[in-house]
Design a protein around this motif. Structure first.
Motif, PDB file in Angstrom:
ATOM      1  N   TYR A  74      -1.832   2.640   0.669  1.00  0.00           N
ATOM      2  CA  TYR A  74      -2.178   3.444   1.437  1.00  0.00           C
ATOM      3  C   TYR A  74      -2.388   2.334   3.086  1.00  0.00           C
ATOM      4  O   TYR A  74      -2.224   1.242   2.504  1.00  0.00           O
ATOM      5  CB  TYR A  74      -3.786   3.638   1.575  1.00  0.00           C
ATOM      6  CG  TYR A  74      -4.362   2.920   1.112  1.00  0.00           C
ATOM      7  CD1 TYR A  74      -5.228   2.696   1.933  1.00  0.00           C
ATOM      8  CD2 TYR A  74      -4.275   1.945  -0.485  1.00  0.00           C
ATOM      9  CE1 TYR A  74      -6.114   1.419   1.734  1.00  0.00           C
ATOM     10  CE2 TYR A  74      -5.563   1.320  -0.230  1.00  0.00           C
ATOM     11  CZ  TYR A  74      -6.717   0.927   0.535  1.00  0.00           C
ATOM     12  OH  TYR A  74      -7.164  -0.351   0.426  1.00  0.00           O
ATOM     13  N   SER A  75      -1.978   2.710   3.986  1.00  0.00           N
ATOM     14  CA  SER A  75      -2.760   1.970   4.899  1.00  0.00           C
ATOM     15  C   SER A  75      -4.012   1.698   5.649  1.00  0.00           C
ATOM     16  O   SER A  75      -4.644   2.699   5.228  1.00  0.00           O
ATOM     17  CB  SER A  75      -1.561   2.724   6.401  1.00  0.00           C
ATOM     18  OG  SER A  75      -1.397   1.963   7.024  1.00  0.00           O
ATOM     19  N   ASP A  76      -4.066   0.473   6.333  1.00  0.00           N
ATOM     20  CA  ASP A  76      -5.872   0.578   6.924  1.00  0.00           C
ATOM     21  C   ASP A  76      -5.930  -0.634   7.870  1.00  0.00           C
ATOM     22  O   ASP A  76      -4.531  -0.562   8.354  1.00  0.00           O
ATOM     23  CB  ASP A  76      -6.864   0.658   5.507  1.00  0.00           C
ATOM     24  CG  ASP A  76      -6.860  -1.176   5.684  1.00  0.00           C
ATOM     25  OD1 ASP A  76      -5.226  -1.291   6.115  1.00  0.00           O
ATOM     26  OD2 ASP A  76      -7.379  -1.660   4.949  1.00  0.00           O
ATOM     27  N   SER A  78      -5.308   5.376   7.400  1.00  0.00           N
ATOM     28  CA  SER A  78      -4.790   6.850   8.007  1.00  0.00           C
ATOM     29  C   SER A  78      -4.805   7.508   6.148  1.00  0.00           C
ATOM     30  O   SER A  78      -4.542   6.850   5.446  1.00  0.00           O
ATOM     31  CB  SER A  78      -3.154   6.219   8.721  1.00  0.00           C
ATOM     32  OG  SER A  78      -2.089   7.764   8.241  1.00  0.00           O
ATOM     33  N   GLN A 101      -2.939   9.370   5.239  1.00  0.00           N
ATOM     34  CA  GLN A 101      -1.283   9.336   5.002  1.00  0.00           C
ATOM     35  C   GLN A 101      -1.740   8.154   3.751  1.00  0.00           C
ATOM     36  O   GLN A 101      -1.913   7.134   3.677  1.00  0.00           O
ATOM     37  CB  GLN A 101      -0.054   9.028   5.676  1.00  0.00           C
ATOM     38  CG  GLN A 101      -0.206   9.686   7.081  1.00  0.00           C
ATOM     39  CD  GLN A 101       0.719   9.822   7.573  1.00  0.00           C
ATOM     40  OE1 GLN A 101       2.347   9.006   7.132  1.00  0.00           O
ATOM     41  NE2 GLN A 101       1.121  10.902   8.512  1.00  0.00           N
ATOM     42  N   ASN A 102      -0.574   8.651   1.986  1.00  0.00           N
ATOM     43  CA  ASN A 102      -0.999   7.875   1.236  1.00  0.00           C
ATOM     44  C   ASN A 102      -0.228   8.094   0.330  1.00  0.00           C
ATOM     45  O   ASN A 102       0.867   9.323   0.114  1.00  0.00           O
ATOM     46  CB  ASN A 102      -2.255   8.040   0.110  1.00  0.00           C
ATOM     47  CG  ASN A 102      -2.655   9.391  -0.144  1.00  0.00           C
ATOM     48  OD1 ASN A 102      -2.048   9.725  -0.896  1.00  0.00           O
ATOM     49  ND2 ASN A 102      -2.884  10.168   0.530  1.00  0.00           N
ATOM     50  N   SER A 103       0.751   7.709  -0.147  1.00  0.00           N
ATOM     51  CA  SER A 103       1.642   8.098  -2.153  1.00  0.00           C
ATOM     52  C   SER A 103       1.113   6.718  -3.434  1.00  0.00           C
ATOM     53  O   SER A 103       0.645   6.069  -3.307  1.00  0.00           O
ATOM     54  CB  SER A 103       3.181   6.858  -1.323  1.00  0.00           C
ATOM     55  OG  SER A 103       4.161   7.478  -2.629  1.00  0.00           O
ATOM     56  N   SER A 163       3.190   3.951   9.405  1.00  0.00           N
ATOM     57  CA  SER A 163       1.609   3.963   8.101  1.00  0.00           C
ATOM     58  C   SER A 163       2.311   4.994   6.699  1.00  0.00           C
ATOM     59  O   SER A 163       2.191   4.843   5.981  1.00  0.00           O
ATOM     60  CB  SER A 163       0.275   5.337   8.551  1.00  0.00           C
ATOM     61  OG  SER A 163      -0.246   4.226   9.432  1.00  0.00           O
ATOM     62  N   GLU A 164       4.045   5.804   7.419  1.00  0.00           N
ATOM     63  CA  GLU A 164       4.515   6.520   5.578  1.00  0.00           C
ATOM     64  C   GLU A 164       4.388   5.000   5.230  1.00  0.00           C
ATOM     65  O   GLU A 164       5.269   4.036   5.429  1.00  0.00           O
ATOM     66  CB  GLU A 164       5.409   6.700   6.696  1.00  0.00           C
ATOM     67  CG  GLU A 164       4.393   8.733   7.552  1.00  0.00           C
ATOM     68  CD  GLU A 164       4.532   8.081   8.453  1.00  0.00           C
ATOM     69  OE1 GLU A 164       5.164   6.853   9.305  1.00  0.00           O
ATOM     70  OE2 GLU A 164       4.508   9.212   9.997  1.00  0.00           O
TER      71      GLU A 164
END
Length: 154
Positions: free
Chosen positions: A129-131, A137, A139-141, A75-76
């Motif tokens: 982001y991931s979904d 998740s 985790q995001n940027s 997910s990163e």
């Protein structure tokens, strides 16, 4: 009949994603069979904002499953968006609008980039982001672009 409709919908969903331009990649884990695990760097232009390009780095799982497109990527992700020319809004912007989406597993997981416009500060903010269908998740940027006048060449 219902199975045909469901299968058709799944296949359509797999084919509908926008492709980013590959900038480069580095191997992180050697695999005896199939491609190595790697980190890829991709670029995509905002479809509604001319003069903005985003660069996305993310993990890509290798091995036999990864080579066949059956592995689930991590997910990163890291995101850096930049003004690369004069900014022009090509259409009205919607808050939280998706500007990029790519599947990171066979069916249920995607990596998305959405855009927000902070009008008070005149800044575009992009969030990666991931979904998943069931659970995403945290985790995001994030990346922010202050909208500035672009120098004119003489």
């Amino acid at each position: 009949m219902q199975r045909s409709i469901l299968l058709g919908g799944l296949l359509f969903g797999l084919c509908g994603s926008v492709q980013a331009e590959s900038i480069g990649e580095v191997s992180t884990v050697f695999k005896w069979l199939g491609p190595n695990d790697k980190v890829v760097v991709e670029a995509f232009d905002d479809p509604k904002v001319a003069g903005v390009t985003c660069y996305l780095s993310r993990a890509k799982t290798g091995g036999v499953k990864g080579g066949l497109g059956l592995a689930e990527d991590r997910s990163e992700a890291s995101l850096a968006c930049r003004q690369v020319g004069p900014v022009e809004f090509l259409a009205p912007l919607e808050e939280g609008e998706e500007v990029f989406k790519e599947r990171t597993s066979l069916v249920f997981k995607t990596l998305q980039v959405v855009r927000f416009h902070d009008r008070k500060r005149n800044v575009l903010v992009y969030l990666a982001y991931s979904d998943r269908v069931i659970e995403g998740s945290p985790q995001n940027s994030i990346s922010a672009i202050p909208l500035m006048p672009w120098p004119v060449e003489r």
